[in-house]
Scaffold this motif. Structure first.
Motif: not given
Length: 224
Positions: A26-44
């Motif tokens: 399962a792949v979640d693809w993000e193109t923006d670094g700040r958005a990716a950092a926020e996702i990593l704050d609450f998703t494993s």
């Protein structure tokens, strides 16, 4: 397993996503670094594949924040820059591996397998429970001497359960690891995949056991 890909070059991102989804991840693809950092704050995630040059925040800063939060998620960094200082810098701030563009997708997959093995404490690509043997590299499964043909999500479900035999996984945990953010799914889908996988493993010395009200586990005859 579940992968976060952070890559702002569209053709590269599409190719990587398609490659890993084809083999069942399962792949979640993000193109923006700040958005990716926020996702990593609450998703494993089981693995982060991270480009260095990104809008918002660069890959180095994302890794730095991840490690400052004491998260041990494996990180494979991608970059077009091959200077030794860049590679050493990435590893020193907490990246687990580093791949220079352009790369061969076979090498990317192999490096990802190594990091996933390391995360689960396994030394090889072979996962075994009872007489059920799964080879992560060839994406093949045998029950004893019999080869079993599994579809990609059935394969991933078996990989999750067989990597931690005896461990009970809830339906929500399995949904998180089998499906991406943009895939609408409910718990009935897990019941469907479990049912299909059970049929294909009939006669094996390992069975998928339902722990009522909790979830599912893979148990071998040897361990009960």
């Amino acid at each position: 397993m579940r992968i976060l890909l952070v890559e702002d070059t569209r053709d590269v991102g599409e190719a990587i996503s398609r490659r890993f989804e084809t083999i069942g991840h399962a792949v979640d693809w993000e193109t923006d670094g700040r958005a990716a950092a926020e996702i990593l704050d609450f998703t494993s995630y089981d693995l982060v594949i991270l480009d260095v040059m990104l809008p918002g925040l660069d890959g180095f800063e994302i890794v730095r924040r991840l490690r400052q939060a004491r998260k041990t998620t494996p990180v494979l960094m991608l970059t077009a820059r091959s200077e030794i200082e860049d590679r050493v810098g990435a590893l020193d701030i907490g990246a687990d591996d580093y791949l220079v563009k352009p790369f061969d997708f076979r090498e990317l997959e192999a490096r990802a397998r190594v990091l996933l093995r390391r995360k689960s404490g396994e030394a090889t690509n072979i996962v075994q429970c009872g007489d059920v043997v799964l080879d992560r590299a060839s994406r093949s499964v045998r029950v004893g001497r019999r080869e079993v043909q599994l579809k990609r999500r059935e394969m991933t479900l078996l990989e999750i359960l067989a990597s931690r035999p005896g461990r009970v996984f809830s339906k929500d945990e399995l949904i998180d690891q089998l499906f991406g953010f943009d895939e609408p799914v409910n718990q009935n889908a897990i019941e469907l995949y479990v049912g299909r996988l059970r049929k294909k493993l009939e006669g094996a010395k390992a069975q998928i056991v339902t722990v009522r009200g909790v979830g599912y586990q893979l148990a071998s005859d040897d361990t009960g």
